[in-house]
Design a protein around this motif. Structure first.
Motif, PDB file in Angstrom:
ATOM      1  N   HIS A 104       0.832  -1.208   0.000  1.00 35.62           N
ATOM      2  CA  HIS A 104       0.000   0.000   0.000  1.00 35.62           C
ATOM      3  C   HIS A 104       0.874   1.269   0.000  1.00 35.62           C
ATOM      4  N   GLU A 108       1.652   4.427  -2.723  1.00 33.73           N
ATOM      5  CA  GLU A 108       1.441   5.831  -2.360  1.00 33.73           C
ATOM      6  C   GLU A 108       2.640   6.704  -2.701  1.00 33.73           C
ATOM      7  N   HIS A 125      -2.476  11.653   6.139  1.00 36.95           N
ATOM      8  CA  HIS A 125      -3.118  10.337   6.257  1.00 36.95           C
ATOM      9  C   HIS A 125      -2.287   9.380   7.104  1.00 36.95           C
ATOM     10  N   LYS A 126      -0.954   9.512   7.065  1.00 40.14           N
ATOM     11  CA  LYS A 126      -0.103   8.558   7.771  1.00 40.14           C
ATOM     12  C   LYS A 126      -0.019   8.802   9.271  1.00 40.14           C
TER      13      LYS A 126
END
Ligand SMILES: [Zn+2]
Ligand SMILES: [Zn+2]
Length: 221
Positions: A104, A108, A125-126
């Motif tokens: 994933h 990205e 997001h992380k």
């Protein structure tokens, strides 16, 4: 250099975990904001760019990204969008979780090389994902060494993807395909975050506000 920022955001998440252990609703707001922001940059920036040369193939690659993320979800049990379930009785290194998160994260790493808004979306997001992983590892009594090893290896995956996008020459021919796959991955992860944020269908004004804020900020940057 800026492409190392997704690495930094994982470390930031690790250090913020202590604070958010006491602040569950704050973590939920951070997650909702990150989902709304990521979905918005995907729709406002990536989608129009991908269809600059319209073709059915692009749609197919986006769909492949969604399907890929559905498959990864079986192994990560949802860690990419904010919750972890592992075998509670095992303190072994969680390889399946690690592999699915890595695939994933490498994907990205590709689109962030060409667009700084998407880079920002991935960084934001992380942070909650790293916080959630850290809190889970602590609760499951993983050693600090295992937790840190996991997070550091996980953290280098997105910069690794960016490195591949820039320096692995044969991948140059596939960049628009991989970027389209990443759109599918983002669509799946971000919409799942938003969907699960209202799972119990209870109206939460602050959460709604953080989602609108995520959309607005993404629109105006
Ligand atoms: Zn889920
Ligand atoms: Zn991600």
């Amino acid at each position: 250099m800026v492409l190392l920022l997704p690495f930094v955001s994982i470390l930031l998440g690790y250090f913020l975990a202590r604070y958010f252990a006491q602040n569950e609703s704050g973590l939920a707001y951070l997650l909702s904001f990150s989902g709304a922001f990521l979905l918005s940059v995907t729709l406002f920036e990536m989608l129009p760019e991908a269809f600059e040369t319209p073709s059915r193939k692009i749609g197919m690659f986006i769909m492949s990204g969604i399907l890929l993320q559905i498959i990864l979800d079986f192994f990560s049990k949802g860690a990419e969008h904010g919750h972890v379930h592992l075998n509670k009785h095992s303190q072994n290194f969680p390889w399946l979780l690690f592999l699915s998160l890595s695939i994933h994260s490498i994907i990205e790493g590709f689109p962030v090389t060409t667009n700084h808004d998407i880079l920002l979306g991935v960084i934001i997001h992380k942070i909650p994902i790293a916080i959630i992983l850290t809190l889970y590892f602590r609760k499951a009594k993983f050693s600090t060494l295992t937790t840190l090893t996991f997070l550091l290896l996980f953290a280098i995956m997105t910069p690794l993807g960016s490195f591949m996008a820039e320096y692995v020459l044969f991948l140059r021919n596939y960049l628009s395909a991989i970027n389209a796959v990443s759109i599918g991955v983002f669509l799946h992860v971000a919409t799942t975050i938003l969907f699960e944020s209202s799972k119990d269908h209870k109206f939460n004004f602050t959460k709604l506000l953080t989602i609108f804020l995520g959309v607005l900020i993404a629109y105006f940057i």
